[in-house]
Design an enzyme around this catalytic site. Structure first.
Site, short mmCIF file in Angstrom:
data_model
loop_
_atom_site.label_atom_id
_atom_site.label_comp_id
_atom_site.label_asym_id
_atom_site.label_seq_id
_atom_site.Cartn_x
_atom_site.Cartn_y
_atom_site.Cartn_z
N ALA A 144 0.83 -1.22 0.00
CA ALA A 144 0.00 0.00 0.00
C ALA A 144 0.86 1.26 0.00
O ALA A 144 1.52 1.56 1.00
CB ALA A 144 -0.92 -0.02 1.22
N MET A 145 0.82 1.93 -1.13
CA MET A 145 1.51 3.22 -1.25
C MET A 145 0.47 4.32 -1.44
O MET A 145 0.51 5.37 -0.81
CB MET A 145 2.44 3.23 -2.47
CG MET A 145 3.40 2.07 -2.56
SD MET A 145 4.35 2.18 -4.11
CE MET A 145 4.98 0.53 -4.20
N ILE A 191 -5.96 -0.59 -3.10
CA ILE A 191 -4.96 -1.60 -2.77
C ILE A 191 -5.36 -2.98 -3.30
O ILE A 191 -6.35 -3.57 -2.86
CB ILE A 191 -4.69 -1.64 -1.24
CG1 ILE A 191 -4.31 -0.22 -0.76
CG2 ILE A 191 -3.60 -2.65 -0.90
CD1 ILE A 191 -3.22 0.48 -1.57
N GLU A 207 8.09 -4.11 -10.56
CA GLU A 207 6.63 -4.02 -10.62
C GLU A 207 6.19 -3.62 -12.04
O GLU A 207 5.22 -4.15 -12.59
CB GLU A 207 6.14 -2.97 -9.61
CG GLU A 207 4.65 -2.78 -9.63
CD GLU A 207 4.11 -1.97 -8.44
OE1 GLU A 207 4.87 -1.76 -7.47
OE2 GLU A 207 2.95 -1.55 -8.51
N THR A 265 1.56 6.02 -13.26
CA THR A 265 0.81 6.27 -14.50
C THR A 265 1.78 6.40 -15.68
O THR A 265 2.98 6.67 -15.49
CB THR A 265 -0.03 7.56 -14.41
OG1 THR A 265 0.89 8.67 -14.30
CG2 THR A 265 -0.97 7.54 -13.23
#
Ligand code: FAD
Length: 387
Positions: free
Chosen positions: A132-133, A165, A252, A375
């Site tokens: 969770a960022m 999340i 990621e 993004t």
């Protein structure tokens, strides 16, 4: 099913063991998970039993060293798993995050004690992992996160909230980005590993977020109100969290790229098969010049994407994947996925817009790839910085 335009091509890193793994994964997704797809979509989250079964089959933590219960492989094995999951259209299990990301943080930054405590449970599927960022106030500007953790005796006391999340509905183990020093930007960020249950005092799961795609994967809001986390659950050093995330985000982004290419392959396969079977004006669609041109474009884009991806995977396994190249992969492969899936959907005509046809779901699922993991606008920033 062979992929048109990719037949006979094999990634340079491919070994026979990858083929065995691909077959095992394909069988698991196709025979044990996909038959439940409709129900999983409706319930909005995967079945825990499917995590446990994946663990039993040895499909979780493929790159985790064997002494911690993993497969002892490397990123190529994780890539094969994610590729197969996307290729067959399984979208409930958040394996890209659980295995592709969370275990990577723990293996890289965990102390010996932390690795022994958490990795075996993740590899067995007894623990579901999440990271969770993102916060309601913003995801792109990570330095500005506001969830704070204040040291109080033997614990950190955490207050704040996170949103979007992945695996957030089921997660038992959460890597949480917090501010341990609110006076600082990047240097004030740390990562805490939170062991969660629905009874954890000060912790609340929000609603599962309703999305336009990825219906069977749980995406949730998480709330923390003076939740206590043992100080020993700090991952790495206090203030080192931003650096850790920057170091891990290329992987990621590559994971997202693997899914993008697998989706392109699937879209082309489906569209070619449909174009051969459907007729218009007295001949199969594939006999019309425009269909042939569109499919040729899509097959070419898919093949070029595959080769770029494989180059990135090779670099990453050698420890040579830089931030800008990973950003290029995430940017170009996800843009390609959205374009190729859109063009392939068009070949299905009205049927492409119905949920009965997998291409429609692929269209909805594809869109988020340009958003999460940073993004695509942020990817361009990262690329432009090295020009
Ligand atoms: C299905 C799903 C799953 C997700 N899973 C996770 C997860 O597991 N963990 C997690 O932490 N997060 C997760 N996210 C969150 C995701 O990473 C964020 O949504 C993303 O980083 C963007 O943040 P934001 O939504 O706050 O948009 P914002 O940061 O508010 O950005 C809004 C728009 O402004 C643009 N923008 C922002 N800054 C700039 C700039 N400097 N220059 C140009 N344009 C800019 C963005 O590109 C975007 O188009 C997930 C999101 C979704 C939808």
């Amino acid at each position: 099913m062979p992929t048109p335009g990719l037949d006979g091509y094999a990634p340079p890193w491919l070994k026979p063991e990858h083929d065995d793994l691909a077959e095992l994964a394909r069988d698991f997704f196709a025979k044990e998970v996909l038959p439940h797809a409709g129900r999983l979509d409706r319930q909005g989250h995967p079945d825990r039993e499917h995590y446990l079964r994946a663990g039993e089959l040895g499909l979780l933590g493929l790159s985790v060293p064997e002494q911690y219960g993993g497969g002892g492989g490397d990123f190529t094995h994780e890539a094969v798993l994610i590729h197969e999951q996307t290729r067959c259209g399984e979208g409930s299990l958040g394996l890209a995050v659980h295995s592709g990301i969370v275990t990577g943080y723990l293996a890289r930054y965990g102390t010996e004690e932390q690795k022994r405590r958490w990795l075996p449970g993740l590899c067995r599927g007894e623990l579901v992992g999440a990271i969770a960022m993102t916060e309601p106030g913003g995801g792109s500007d990570l330095q500005a996160i506001r969830t704070r953790a204040v040291l109080d005796g033997e614990d950190y006391v955490v207050t704040g909230s996170k949103t979007f999340i992945t695996n957030g509905g089921l997660a038992d183990l959460l890597i949480l980005a917090v501010k341990t020093d609110t006076g600082q930007g990047a240097a004030g960020i740390s990562l805490l590993v939170c062991e969660l249950s629905d009874d954890t005092p000060g912790f609340q799961r929000g609603r599962l977020i309703e999305k336009i795609g990825l219906h069977a994967n749980d995406t949730a809001e998480l709330f923390f109100d003076e939740m206590r986390v043992p100080a020993g659950n700090l991952l790495g050093s206090e203030g080192g969290g931003f650096f850790q995330m920057m170091e891990q985000l290329p992987q990621e982004r590559l994971v997202i790229g693997v899914g993008a290419v697998a989706a392109m392959q699937r879209a082309v396969e489906l569209a070619v098969a449909y174009a051969k079977e459907r007729t218009a004006f007295g001949k199969p669609l594939i006999g019309h010049q425009n269909t042939r041109m569109v499919l040729a474009d899509c097959a070419t884009r898919t093949r070029a994407s595959r080769i770029f991806l494989d180059d990135c995977i090779g670099r990453h396994t050698r420890g040579e994947l830089d931030v800008a190249t990973a950003a290029m992969a995430k940017l170009w492969l996800t843009e390609g996925q959205c374009e190729v899936v859109d063009k392939c959907l068009q070949i299905f005509g009205g049927y492409g817009y119905t949920t009965e046809y997998p291409i429609a779901r692929m269209y909805a699922d594809a869109r988020v790839q340009k958003i999460y993991g940073g993004t695509n606008e942020i990817m361009k920033e990262l690329i432009a910085r090295v020009l």
